[in-house]
Design an enzyme around this catalytic site. Structure first.
Site, short mmCIF file in Angstrom:
data_model
loop_
_atom_site.label_atom_id
_atom_site.label_comp_id
_atom_site.label_asym_id
_atom_site.label_seq_id
_atom_site.Cartn_x
_atom_site.Cartn_y
_atom_site.Cartn_z
N GLU A 284 0.83 -1.21 0.00
CA GLU A 284 0.00 0.00 0.00
C GLU A 284 0.87 1.27 0.00
OE1 GLU A 284 -3.02 -0.19 -0.56
OE2 GLU A 284 -3.55 -2.25 -0.02
N ARG B 117 -17.72 -1.19 4.92
CA ARG B 117 -18.65 -1.99 4.10
C ARG B 117 -19.37 -3.00 4.98
NH1 ARG B 117 -17.62 -6.84 1.97
NH2 ARG B 117 -15.46 -6.68 2.61
N CYS C 205 -7.75 -1.85 8.08
CA CYS C 205 -6.37 -1.87 7.58
C CYS C 205 -5.90 -0.46 7.27
CB CYS C 205 -6.25 -2.77 6.34
SG CYS C 205 -6.50 -4.51 6.76
N HIS D 111 -1.30 -5.72 2.00
CA HIS D 111 -2.51 -6.54 1.99
C HIS D 111 -2.20 -7.90 1.37
CE1 HIS D 111 -5.77 -3.40 2.73
NE2 HIS D 111 -6.14 -4.44 3.43
N1 PCA Z 1 -8.47 -6.83 6.56
C1 PCA Z 1 -9.42 -5.76 6.78
C2 PCA Z 1 -9.37 -5.49 8.25
C3 PCA Z 1 -8.68 -6.66 8.86
C4 PCA Z 1 -8.07 -7.37 7.73
O1 PCA Z 1 -7.30 -8.33 7.80
C5 PCA Z 1 -9.15 -4.54 5.89
O2 PCA Z 1 -8.70 -4.71 4.75
O3 PCA Z 1 -9.41 -3.41 6.30
#
Ligand code: PCA
Length: 215
Positions: free
Chosen positions: A79, A89, A142, A166
């Site tokens: 990111e 969401r 996140c 991610h």
């Molecule tokens: N993914 C979510 C929150 C916790 C996770 O592992 C996100 O992309 O915000």
């Protein structure tokens, strides 16, 4: 280098979160020149960011890398940006569903990741793991923890680099559902995250002697 490495607990009807598994697996490894401080954060808009800041204050790391699941991503996503926005969401694990709210009222609209995102992306791909640079960490937990740590570091005039990657879902999360989507095996993710960590360590390793030489 002391690295604070975080993942998240499961959320949204799943009882698995790949980031939790990657952090637990890497926490047991010995990597040269690396002291790992692992933490698993709750998917809770209040307790998640708070636990990250508490872990930061406790460990005083040289760098922070947070991991989380992004169910529709096809590759590891490094990111670039965290935005000052909460727009859930789905509800978090405390049942909170927030819409159109800032994370920190009056604070900057966004922060760039301060880890070497391009070099991490390249080293992950060179390790044979699909990877992309991503312009949005979303508007859920996140993004919130990424924003929170970057804001904390900036506010406290620290230089600790921080960022977020991610992860796709694991095959065992996708296999039982009828709504098929991308997935990646745990071992592949671990190879990619290890490569990213080595790159962060190299960046900091080169940085320290340069400062020493100036004295
Ligand atoms: N993914 C979510 C929150 C916790 C996770 O592992 C996100 O992309 O915000």
């Amino acid at each position: 280098m002391k690295l604070l490495l975080t993942g998240f607990e499961p959320f949204d009807k799943s009882n698995i979160n790949p980031s939790d598994q990657v952090v637990r697996a890497i926490a047991h490894e010995k990597m040269e020149g690396l002291e790992l401080c692992p933490a698993i954060l709750p998917v809770d808009r209040v307790r998640g960011p708070q636990m990250l800041i508490d872990a930061f204050k406790l460990t005083r790391p040289d760098a922070v890398l947070c991991l989380g699941e992004a169910s529709r991503r096809m590759a590891l996503s490094v990111e670039r940006v965290a935005v000052n926005l909460l727009d859930f969401r789905i509800a978090d694990n405390a049942g909170e569903k927030v819409m159109d709210e800032p994370i920190m009222p009056g604070a900057p609209a966004a922060y760039f990741a301060t880890l070497p995102v391009r070099a991490m992306y390249e080293s992950i791909r060179a390790a044979g793991v699909p990877c992309e640079l991503s312009l949005s960490a979303g508007t859920f937990l996140c993004n919130q923890v990424m924003y929170t740590i970057l804001h904390y570091v900036a506010q406290n005039r620290l230089t600790t680099p921080a960022g977020f990657i991610h992860l796709p879902r694991l095959p065992e999360q996708v296999a039982p559902t009828d709504a098929l989507g991308p997935s990646m095996g745990l071992e592949t993710m671990i190879v990619g995250i290890r490569a990213a960590i080595v790159t962060v360590r190299q960046m900091l390793g080169e940085f320290v002697p340069r400062i020493a030489e100036q004295k």
